[in-house]
Design a protein around this motif. Sequence first.
Motif, short mmCIF file in Angstrom:
data_model
loop_
_atom_site.label_atom_id
_atom_site.label_comp_id
_atom_site.label_asym_id
_atom_site.label_seq_id
_atom_site.Cartn_x
_atom_site.Cartn_y
_atom_site.Cartn_z
N GLU A 63 12.32 -11.30 28.55
CA GLU A 63 11.10 -10.49 28.65
C GLU A 63 11.35 -9.08 28.13
O GLU A 63 12.49 -8.63 28.02
N GLN A 64 10.24 -8.41 27.83
CA GLN A 64 10.30 -6.99 27.49
C GLN A 64 10.31 -6.22 28.79
O GLN A 64 9.46 -6.44 29.65
N VAL A 65 11.28 -5.30 28.95
CA VAL A 65 11.39 -4.56 30.21
C VAL A 65 11.06 -3.09 30.08
O VAL A 65 10.89 -2.40 31.09
N SER A 66 10.98 -2.59 28.85
CA SER A 66 10.68 -1.18 28.66
C SER A 66 10.23 -0.95 27.22
O SER A 66 10.61 -1.70 26.32
N GLU A 67 9.44 0.10 27.05
CA GLU A 67 8.96 0.45 25.71
C GLU A 67 8.79 1.96 25.63
O GLU A 67 8.45 2.61 26.62
N SER A 68 9.01 2.51 24.45
CA SER A 68 8.81 3.94 24.24
C SER A 68 8.46 4.17 22.77
O SER A 68 8.45 3.22 21.98
N GLN A 69 8.19 5.41 22.45
CA GLN A 69 7.83 5.77 21.09
C GLN A 69 8.42 7.12 20.76
O GLN A 69 8.55 7.98 21.63
N PHE A 70 8.81 7.31 19.51
CA PHE A 70 9.24 8.62 19.03
C PHE A 70 8.81 8.75 17.58
O PHE A 70 8.33 7.80 16.98
N THR A 71 8.95 9.94 17.04
CA THR A 71 8.59 10.20 15.65
C THR A 71 9.86 10.36 14.84
O THR A 71 10.74 11.15 15.20
N ASP A 72 9.96 9.60 13.74
CA ASP A 72 11.11 9.72 12.85
C ASP A 72 11.03 11.06 12.12
O ASP A 72 10.01 11.75 12.15
N ARG A 73 12.10 11.45 11.47
CA ARG A 73 12.16 12.76 10.81
C ARG A 73 11.12 12.93 9.71
O ARG A 73 10.79 14.05 9.34
N ASP A 74 10.56 11.82 9.20
CA ASP A 74 9.53 11.91 8.17
C ASP A 74 8.12 11.93 8.75
O ASP A 74 7.13 11.86 8.03
N GLY A 75 8.01 12.01 10.10
CA GLY A 75 6.72 12.08 10.74
C GLY A 75 6.08 10.75 11.06
O GLY A 75 4.96 10.71 11.58
N ILE A 76 6.75 9.66 10.80
CA ILE A 76 6.21 8.32 11.04
C ILE A 76 6.58 7.87 12.46
O ILE A 76 7.72 8.02 12.90
N ALA A 77 5.61 7.28 13.15
CA ALA A 77 5.83 6.80 14.52
C ALA A 77 6.77 5.59 14.52
O ALA A 77 6.70 4.73 13.64
N VAL A 78 7.63 5.56 15.54
CA VAL A 78 8.57 4.45 15.74
C VAL A 78 8.39 3.96 17.17
O VAL A 78 8.40 4.75 18.11
N ILE A 79 8.19 2.66 17.31
CA ILE A 79 8.05 2.04 18.63
C ILE A 79 9.32 1.25 18.93
O ILE A 79 9.79 0.47 18.09
N VAL A 80 9.88 1.48 20.11
CA VAL A 80 11.10 0.78 20.51
C VAL A 80 10.84 0.01 21.80
O VAL A 80 10.16 0.50 22.70
N SER A 81 11.38 -1.20 21.86
CA SER A 81 11.23 -2.05 23.04
C SER A 81 12.59 -2.58 23.45
O SER A 81 13.39 -2.97 22.59
N LEU A 82 12.83 -2.61 24.75
CA LEU A 82 14.07 -3.16 25.29
C LEU A 82 13.77 -4.53 25.87
O LEU A 82 12.84 -4.69 26.67
N HIS A 83 14.55 -5.51 25.45
CA HIS A 83 14.35 -6.89 25.89
C HIS A 83 15.58 -7.40 26.64
O HIS A 83 16.71 -7.01 26.33
#
Length: 111
Positions: A63-83
């Motif tokens: 299962e997915q247990v956590s999720e977050s988001q940050f902005t890469d150095r070029d300004g593009i959103a990055v979504i990360v999920s921990l499974h």
Amino acid sequence: MPLTRKPTPQEASLLTRLIHTSALSLPENWRETLSVAPMNDSGMGSLYLFPQGKVIVNRQFGEQVSESQFTDRDGIAVIVSLHTDEQGELFELDVWKTDFNPLISFPEMEW
């Protein structure tokens, strides 16, 4: 069998953040014993996770247990999920840069 390595400080910091926002209960030394292997994801930065450094093949997604988001150095959103896997062990860090380009860098933060 994938070639494993220790997570970089940035990867470990991001994993720490995701673990702290989850309901997981891990041993105190999880960072010292964790090994990782890059996933074939066109350079987005996703990782297979191997608790206690043990490479176990044929594990399955749990299962997915956590999720977050940050902005890469070029300004593009990055979504990360921990499974986790079907046994509740760390399984993978899924990284998705929303423009499908390679990740420039993980955020520089300590958690």
